[in-house]
Design a protein around this motif. Structure first.
Motif, short mmCIF file in Angstrom:
data_model
loop_
_atom_site.label_atom_id
_atom_site.label_comp_id
_atom_site.label_asym_id
_atom_site.label_seq_id
_atom_site.Cartn_x
_atom_site.Cartn_y
_atom_site.Cartn_z
N SER A 1 0.98 -1.15 0.08
CA SER A 1 0.02 -0.03 -0.11
C SER A 1 0.84 1.32 0.08
O SER A 1 0.55 2.24 -0.73
CB SER A 1 -1.00 0.01 1.31
N VAL A 2 1.84 1.20 0.83
CA VAL A 2 2.85 2.43 1.03
C VAL A 2 3.20 2.58 -0.45
O VAL A 2 3.88 3.65 -0.94
CB VAL A 2 3.81 2.34 2.23
N PHE A 3 4.06 1.42 -0.97
CA PHE A 3 4.77 1.37 -2.57
C PHE A 3 4.00 2.07 -3.35
O PHE A 3 4.04 2.91 -4.27
CB PHE A 3 5.04 0.01 -2.80
N LEU A 4 2.31 1.47 -3.55
CA LEU A 4 1.52 2.05 -4.56
C LEU A 4 1.10 3.34 -4.27
O LEU A 4 1.05 4.34 -5.29
CB LEU A 4 0.26 1.12 -4.55
N LEU A 5 1.06 3.80 -3.29
CA LEU A 5 0.69 5.26 -2.81
C LEU A 5 1.98 6.20 -3.32
O LEU A 5 1.71 7.12 -4.13
CB LEU A 5 0.68 5.48 -1.08
N PHE A 6 3.05 5.78 -3.04
CA PHE A 6 4.16 6.71 -3.49
C PHE A 6 4.52 6.47 -4.93
O PHE A 6 4.58 7.60 -5.60
CB PHE A 6 5.59 6.41 -2.87
N PHE A 7 4.19 5.29 -5.47
CA PHE A 7 4.16 5.25 -6.91
C PHE A 7 3.13 5.94 -7.43
O PHE A 7 3.45 6.80 -8.64
CB PHE A 7 3.92 3.99 -7.33
N PHE A 8 1.98 6.37 -7.20
CA PHE A 8 1.01 6.99 -7.90
C PHE A 8 1.17 8.77 -7.74
O PHE A 8 1.20 9.59 -8.63
CB PHE A 8 -0.46 6.52 -7.31
N VAL A 9 1.99 9.14 -6.33
CA VAL A 9 2.12 10.33 -6.03
C VAL A 9 3.16 10.73 -6.94
O VAL A 9 3.15 11.98 -7.38
CB VAL A 9 2.37 10.42 -4.68
N LEU A 10 4.29 9.86 -7.14
CA LEU A 10 5.30 10.35 -7.90
C LEU A 10 5.24 10.31 -9.25
O LEU A 10 5.59 11.28 -9.99
CB LEU A 10 6.54 9.22 -7.50
N PHE A 11 4.43 9.26 -9.91
CA PHE A 11 4.39 9.32 -11.34
C PHE A 11 2.96 9.73 -12.04
O PHE A 11 2.81 9.93 -13.30
CB PHE A 11 4.64 8.00 -11.80
N MET A 12 1.96 10.10 -11.40
CA MET A 12 0.87 10.47 -11.69
C MET A 12 0.96 11.84 -12.37
O MET A 12 0.21 12.13 -13.46
CB MET A 12 -0.24 10.59 -10.48
N PRO A 13 1.85 12.71 -11.71
CA PRO A 13 1.89 14.08 -12.45
C PRO A 13 2.52 14.15 -13.73
O PRO A 13 2.22 14.53 -14.82
CB PRO A 13 2.67 15.15 -11.54
N ILE A 14 3.48 13.08 -13.84
CA ILE A 14 4.06 12.99 -15.03
C ILE A 14 3.36 12.13 -16.22
O ILE A 14 3.22 12.71 -17.45
CB ILE A 14 5.14 11.89 -14.84
N TYR A 15 2.41 11.40 -15.93
CA TYR A 15 1.43 10.68 -16.52
C TYR A 15 0.35 11.66 -17.38
O TYR A 15 -0.05 11.55 -18.29
CB TYR A 15 0.71 9.46 -16.02
N LEU A 16 0.04 12.49 -16.22
CA LEU A 16 -1.36 13.54 -16.46
C LEU A 16 -0.52 14.68 -17.52
O LEU A 16 -1.17 15.15 -18.26
CB LEU A 16 -1.79 14.34 -15.42
#
Length: 118
Positions: A100-115
Protein backbone atom coordinates in the motif's frame (compact mmCIF):
# COMPACT_ATOMS: atom_id res chain seq x y z
CA UNK A 1 6.10 -71.28 84.56
CA UNK A 2 4.48 -72.23 81.44
CA UNK A 3 2.34 -69.22 80.77
CA UNK A 4 2.74 -65.96 82.59
CA UNK A 5 0.11 -63.94 80.71
CA UNK A 6 -3.49 -63.83 81.88
CA UNK A 7 -5.91 -65.84 79.72
CA UNK A 8 -7.45 -62.70 78.13
CA UNK A 9 -4.19 -61.69 76.48
CA UNK A 10 -3.30 -65.06 75.02
CA UNK A 11 -3.70 -65.46 71.29
CA UNK A 12 -5.65 -68.43 70.02
CA UNK A 13 -3.65 -71.07 68.24
CA UNK A 14 -6.33 -71.60 65.57
CA UNK A 15 -5.22 -71.23 61.95
CA UNK A 16 -7.05 -68.53 59.97
CA UNK A 17 -9.88 -69.72 57.78
CA UNK A 18 -9.20 -69.89 54.08
CA UNK A 19 -11.34 -67.85 51.74
CA UNK A 20 -13.92 -69.68 49.68
CA UNK A 21 -12.78 -70.26 46.09
CA UNK A 22 -14.35 -67.90 43.58
CA UNK A 23 -16.08 -69.16 40.46
CA UNK A 24 -14.05 -69.04 37.23
CA UNK A 25 -16.25 -66.31 35.71
CA UNK A 26 -15.65 -63.96 38.63
CA UNK A 27 -11.89 -64.20 38.46
CA UNK A 28 -10.21 -61.22 36.88
CA UNK A 29 -7.72 -61.55 34.10
CA UNK A 30 -4.38 -59.88 34.40
CA UNK A 31 -4.76 -56.32 33.30
CA UNK A 32 -3.37 -55.31 29.96
CA UNK A 33 -1.28 -52.15 29.87
CA UNK A 34 -3.36 -49.26 28.67
CA UNK A 35 -2.02 -47.60 25.55
CA UNK A 36 -0.82 -44.09 26.03
CA UNK A 37 -2.91 -41.63 24.05
CA UNK A 38 -1.04 -40.13 21.15
CA UNK A 39 -1.34 -36.39 20.83
CA UNK A 40 -3.66 -35.52 17.99
CA UNK A 41 -2.54 -33.19 15.28
CA UNK A 42 -4.29 -29.92 14.59
CA UNK A 43 -6.89 -30.70 11.90
CA UNK A 44 -6.26 -27.28 10.35
CA UNK A 45 -2.46 -27.66 10.07
CA UNK A 46 -2.55 -28.06 6.29
CA UNK A 47 -4.61 -24.90 5.85
CA UNK A 48 -2.19 -23.09 8.17
CA UNK A 49 0.66 -24.02 5.83
CA UNK A 50 -1.37 -22.85 2.82
CA UNK A 51 -2.11 -19.51 4.51
CA UNK A 52 1.53 -19.12 5.49
CA UNK A 53 2.78 -19.76 1.94
CA UNK A 54 0.13 -17.49 0.38
CA UNK A 55 1.12 -14.66 2.71
CA UNK A 56 4.49 -14.43 0.92
CA UNK A 57 3.01 -14.19 -2.58
CA UNK A 58 2.35 -10.52 -3.29
CA UNK A 59 -0.65 -10.79 -5.63
CA UNK A 60 -2.53 -13.17 -3.32
CA UNK A 61 -1.28 -12.21 0.14
CA UNK A 62 -4.75 -10.87 0.95
CA UNK A 63 -6.05 -14.41 0.40
CA UNK A 64 -3.25 -15.70 2.63
CA UNK A 65 -4.31 -13.24 5.31
CA UNK A 66 -7.91 -14.43 5.11
CA UNK A 67 -6.97 -18.11 5.18
CA UNK A 68 -4.64 -17.56 8.14
CA UNK A 69 -7.33 -15.71 10.11
CA UNK A 70 -9.89 -18.46 9.44
CA UNK A 71 -7.40 -21.17 10.46
CA UNK A 72 -6.48 -19.33 13.65
CA UNK A 73 -10.12 -18.91 14.70
CA UNK A 74 -11.07 -22.52 13.89
CA UNK A 75 -7.95 -23.90 15.60
CA UNK A 76 -8.63 -21.90 18.75
CA UNK A 77 -12.23 -23.16 18.83
CA UNK A 78 -10.95 -26.73 18.48
CA UNK A 79 -8.51 -26.21 21.34
CA UNK A 80 -5.28 -26.01 19.36
CA UNK A 81 -2.78 -23.24 18.77
CA UNK A 82 -1.45 -22.53 15.32
CA UNK A 83 1.83 -20.65 15.19
CA UNK A 84 1.89 -20.86 11.39
CA UNK A 85 -1.48 -19.11 11.21
CA UNK A 86 -0.23 -16.31 13.48
CA UNK A 87 2.94 -15.99 11.39
CA UNK A 88 0.84 -15.94 8.20
CA UNK A 89 -1.32 -13.14 9.60
CA UNK A 90 1.73 -11.07 10.60
CA UNK A 91 3.62 -11.59 7.33
CA UNK A 92 0.58 -10.95 5.13
CA UNK A 93 -0.24 -7.80 7.10
CA UNK A 94 3.30 -6.49 6.72
CA UNK A 95 3.32 -7.19 2.97
CA UNK A 96 -0.09 -5.53 2.52
CA UNK A 97 1.08 -2.41 4.36
CA UNK A 98 4.33 -2.30 2.36
CA UNK A 99 2.47 -2.73 -0.94
CA UNK A 100 0.00 0.00 0.00
CA UNK A 101 2.82 2.40 0.84
CA UNK A 102 4.64 1.49 -2.38
CA UNK A 103 1.53 2.02 -4.51
CA UNK A 104 0.78 5.32 -2.79
CA UNK A 105 4.27 6.65 -3.47
CA UNK A 106 4.18 5.26 -7.00
CA UNK A 107 0.95 7.09 -7.84
CA UNK A 108 2.03 10.30 -6.10
CA UNK A 109 5.38 10.26 -7.89
CA UNK A 110 4.29 9.22 -11.40
CA UNK A 111 0.75 10.54 -11.68
CA UNK A 112 1.85 14.14 -12.47
CA UNK A 113 4.21 12.82 -15.15
CA UNK A 114 1.43 10.69 -16.63
CA UNK A 115 -1.06 13.56 -16.60
CA UNK A 116 1.40 15.95 -18.36
CA UNK A 117 1.79 13.51 -21.18
CA UNK A 118 -1.94 13.59 -21.96
Amino acid sequence: MTNQHPPALQTPSVAPAQAAPTPAAAQTLPSMPTPTPTPTRNPYATLAIVGFVLSFLVPVNVVGLGVSIVVLVKSMRAGYTSKLAVAGIIIASIFIVLMSVFLLFFFVLFMPIYLEGL
